[in-house]
Motif scaffolding. Structure first.
Motif, PDB file in Angstrom:
ATOM      1  N   SER A 198       0.813  -1.233   0.000  1.00  0.00           N
ATOM      2  CA  SER A 198       0.000   0.000   0.000  1.00  0.00           C
ATOM      3  C   SER A 198       0.841   1.275   0.000  1.00  0.00           C
ATOM      4  CB  SER A 198      -0.937   0.029   1.206  1.00  0.00           C
ATOM      5  OG  SER A 198      -1.689  -1.111   1.233  1.00  0.00           O
ATOM      6  N   ARG A 299      -2.241   8.549   0.966  1.00  0.00           N
ATOM      7  CA  ARG A 299      -3.674   8.374   0.666  1.00  0.00           C
ATOM      8  C   ARG A 299      -4.082   6.929   0.918  1.00  0.00           C
ATOM      9  NH1 ARG A 299      -4.814   5.470  -3.901  1.00  0.00           N
ATOM     10  NH2 ARG A 299      -3.133   5.228  -5.426  1.00  0.00           N
ATOM     11  N   PRO A 300      -5.372   6.705   1.206  1.00  0.00           N
ATOM     12  CA  PRO A 300      -5.813   5.322   1.358  1.00  0.00           C
ATOM     13  C   PRO A 300      -5.771   4.590   0.018  1.00  0.00           C
ATOM     14  CG  PRO A 300      -7.666   6.838   1.606  1.00  0.00           C
ATOM     15  CD  PRO A 300      -6.437   7.680   1.457  1.00  0.00           C
ATOM     16  N   VAL A 301      -5.511   3.294   0.073  1.00  0.00           N
ATOM     17  CA  VAL A 301      -5.415   2.495  -1.158  1.00  0.00           C
ATOM     18  C   VAL A 301      -6.594   1.528  -1.204  1.00  0.00           C
ATOM     19  CG1 VAL A 301      -4.002   0.794  -2.375  1.00  0.00           C
ATOM     20  CG2 VAL A 301      -2.912   2.688  -1.194  1.00  0.00           C
ATOM     21  N   SER A 302      -7.290   1.497  -2.337  1.00  0.00           N
ATOM     22  CA  SER A 302      -8.473   0.625  -2.436  1.00  0.00           C
ATOM     23  C   SER A 302      -8.062  -0.824  -2.654  1.00  0.00           C
ATOM     24  CB  SER A 302      -9.364   1.087  -3.587  1.00  0.00           C
ATOM     25  OG  SER A 302      -8.714   0.820  -4.805  1.00  0.00           O
TER      26      SER A 302
ATOM     27  N   GLN B  62     -13.346   6.320  -7.365  1.00  0.00           N
ATOM     28  CA  GLN B  62     -14.034   5.785  -6.182  1.00  0.00           C
ATOM     29  C   GLN B  62     -14.244   6.855  -5.122  1.00  0.00           C
ATOM     30  OE1 GLN B  62     -12.173   2.338  -4.627  1.00  0.00           O
ATOM     31  NE2 GLN B  62     -13.048   0.980  -6.170  1.00  0.00           N
ATOM     32  N   GLU B 102      -7.166   2.891   7.031  1.00  0.00           N
ATOM     33  CA  GLU B 102      -7.496   3.654   5.823  1.00  0.00           C
ATOM     34  C   GLU B 102      -7.364   2.787   4.580  1.00  0.00           C
ATOM     35  OE1 GLU B 102      -6.449   8.322   6.696  1.00  0.00           O
ATOM     36  OE2 GLU B 102      -4.919   7.054   5.803  1.00  0.00           O
ATOM     37  N   SER B 103      -6.271   2.012   4.558  1.00  0.00           N
ATOM     38  CA  SER B 103      -6.041   1.219   3.345  1.00  0.00           C
ATOM     39  C   SER B 103      -6.976   0.031   3.252  1.00  0.00           C
ATOM     40  CB  SER B 103      -4.588   0.761   3.286  1.00  0.00           C
ATOM     41  OG  SER B 103      -4.335  -0.047   4.386  1.00  0.00           O
ATOM     42  N   ASP B 106     -11.170   0.726   1.689  1.00  0.00           N
ATOM     43  CA  ASP B 106     -11.536   1.184   0.355  1.00  0.00           C
ATOM     44  C   ASP B 106     -11.908   2.657   0.278  1.00  0.00           C
ATOM     45  OD1 ASP B 106     -11.003  -0.944  -1.113  1.00  0.00           O
ATOM     46  OD2 ASP B 106     -13.045  -1.745  -1.192  1.00  0.00           O
TER      47      ASP B 106
END
Lengths: 472, 118
Positions: A198, A299-302, B62, B102-103, B106
């Motif tokens: 990530s 940043r968050p990772v999907s 998204q 967070e990861s 989604d």
């Protein structure tokens, strides 16, 4: 009665040790093995690998134990030349082959016996004669050996496996996993399952630091050439700078198997010593203000990104450097097990049982290759020195790339994370975190350093692929 | 593979400085450093390009779709006074936990409202 006691005493390890002229080398090896035990158990430096390696070395250096027969794994065991005569287990077949060639081409001198073995020179043959030569080889030696592109005789792996199964012991059989390149790939499967990509996906710029930190690999290769190592040996030495044990083992077992013990020990020892080796250079190449730079949250990772990442990376890397497939392919397969969410059992097995079992086999069998005759040589000292230089230059390469990126982004990147590009997950990232906190206790670089850290794993696998594609 | 910088594959297993001399060895080694580094950079830059595409294709799209959701506030409890070293460790652990959360969600937005020492 006295004879029985004498016979018994002559079979003891002590008697065998002191009956050899190089007994002092064995004693020196015990000191080195003791130092490795100390580093693993007391200092806790990479104990999961250093301990089995050290014990493997101990087993290999106990006279009379005969746990490993390294000869089985080298071509010279099967065909060799001594005093102008062909010796080795395939000497009969080789002699038959030479006689058949002489009969077929009485006027052309194709085969000569040299100090380094049987030399084949096909330059005087026409294409039709060459085809005939190949048929003769296949008829006489084809079951056991093959001709390389350069017309050298190479023993087939199937011959080696047969010999090991018929005449080998436990450690010989375990070592087949190294020889066939099975363990490094399986270890990478476990590493992939344990690695979170990530931070790299969130900050792909960190890939550049992973690439910059491969500088030591190629610089060490260059200096190894100048010190008189062959290009194949130099590649195996250079790859120590990748700070990745399985990668170093895969390259070495393919290009310079006789150096495996020294290179594996150097690679794992330096990986363990990263917290000591890296910080002075990190402080030397960065300013106080650079070390204090705080990086913004990632940043968050999907999940979609995480699942597609291993598939795309495998395809990209293997399309460009196919020889990196055994490492990158398995690394990414393990990661896919972990992130896809439907193979939890496979992921757990890869991370735990499988990885642990393979680590034991790999450690013991690699350690067992470092016997006194092979290990106590001047070239081992060169390997250890060059390995250290490779680590240092790789660290500096990552830091310099980090500094350049820091300037280009207007001070948004802390150059300390560049040193984590040397792979050695997660130790190198922890060192970046520690150095960042020393400069500013409220600075937390761990997640940011994981980006270049995992990029370094991919980078070193690509560097290994470059060497394999050139010199295999 | 054919000869590379006049060094044939026959020499790959030999001490080339002895057989070919210093100049050729330096040229060969230097070229390998260049080719090796360029290949590593090329592959990793390509992956960088792909990851930038990932961001555009999967993350930005998204993010627009995601409805802002905030977790229910947890009742705050008094935090014990701990040493500076413990604080630093705590912050590192919390930062890692937040990044992991967070990861794993989604792109789901959330707000940490309190921490409780167990």
């Amino acid at each position: 009665m006295l004879d029985t006691i004498k016979n018994f005493l002559s079979t003891t390890g002590i008697s065998q040790l002191f009956s050899q002229s190089n007994w002092w080398q064995y004693l020196a090896m015990y000191v080195i093995i003791g130092a490795l035990f100390y580093l693993a158990i007391v200092k806790k430096f990479e104990p999961l690998l250093l301990l089995p390696i050290a014990f493997g070395m101990l087993l290999a250096n106990l006279p009379g134990a005969n746990l490993i027969h390294l000869d089985f794994f080298f071509d010279t065991y099967y065909i060799n030349v001594e005093d102008g005569k062909i010796i080795g287990t395939l000497s009969y077949e080789m002699t038959k082959f030479i006689d058949a060639v002489k009969t077929a081409f009485p006027d052309i001198n194709i085969i000569s016996l040299t100090d380094t073995g049987v030399k084949i020179d096909i330059s005087a043959l026409t294409s039709q004669q060459l085809e005939q030569f190949k048929i003769i080889f296949k008829e006489n030696l084809g079951e056991y050996a093959k001709l390389t592109n350069n017309y050298a005789v190479q023993i087939k792996l199937s011959t080696i496996v047969r010999e090991v199964i018929n005449n080998g012991g436990l450690v010989d059989i375990l070592y087949l996993g190294v020889k066939l390149g099975i363990y490094p790939s399986l270890i990478f499967l476990g590493v992939g399952a344990m690695t979170d990509f990530s931070p790299l996906i969130a900050n792909p710029k960190s890939l550049l630091m992973g690439a910059g930190a491969q500088l030591g690999v190629f610089v060490a290769f260059f200096f190894a050439l100048l010190l008189g190592f062959s290009p194949m040996e130099a590649s195996s030495i250079g790859i120590i700078g990748g700070a990745d044990g399985p990668t170093a083992i895969l390259v070495t077992k393919t290009l310079a198997p006789h150096l495996l013990g020294a290179i594996a020990i150097a690679a794992y020892s330096y990986m363990a010593l990263i917290p000591i080796i890296q910080p002075p250079f990190m402080r030397l190449l960065t300013t106080e203000s650079e070390r204090k730079i705080k990086m913004v949250n990632l940043r968050p990772v999907s999940k979609t990104e995480k699942v597609i990442f291993p598939i795309i990376v495998t395809m990209l890397v293997v399309f460009i450097v196919p020889d990196a497939a055994p490492l990158v392919g398995f690394l990414m397969l393990g990661n896919l097990f972990n992130v896809c969410g439907v193979t939890e059992r496979l992921s757990k097995t890869a991370q735990n049982e499988l990885c642990n079992i393979v680590t034991i086999f790999l450690g013991v069998s690699v350690g067992a290759t470092a016997n006194a005759e092979n290990f106590l040589k001047l070239q081992t000292i060169f390997i250890i020195v060059l390995g250290l230089c490779a680590f240092i230059v790789s660290t500096c390469g990552g830091l310099i790339t980090g500094k350049i990126m820091c300037k280009l982004t207007g001070g948004k990147i802390n150059p300390l994370i560049g040193s984590a590009g040397v792979s050695a997950v997660p130790m190198a990232a922890r060192v970046s975190q520690d150095e960042g906190r020393k400069a500013d206790p409220s600075n937390f670089l761990l997640m940011h350093a994981m980006g270049p850290n995992v990029a370094g794993v991919i980078g070193s696998a690509v560097a290994a692929g470059v060497f394999l594609s050139f010199f295999r | 593979m054919n000869s590379f910088l006049s060094i044939s594959p026959d020499n790959y297993g030999e001490n080339i400085i002895e057989t070919l001399g210093f100049g050729k060895t330096v040229a060969f080694g230097g070229m390998m450093v260049l080719i090796g580094m360029l290949t590593v950079f090329a592959v990793l830059v390509l992956i960088w390009g792909c990851l930038t595409l990932f961001r555009v294709l999967f993350h930005d799209v998204q993010s627009k779709k995601t409805v802002k959701v905030e977790t229910e506030p947890v009742v705050a409890e008094p935090v014990e006074i701990v040493s500076q070293t413990d604080d630093e460790e705590l912050i590192a652990v919390i930062s890692a936990a937040v990044a992991a959360a967070e990861s794993e969600n989604d792109g789901l937005k959330f707000r940490v409202v309190s921490f409780r020492r167990l």
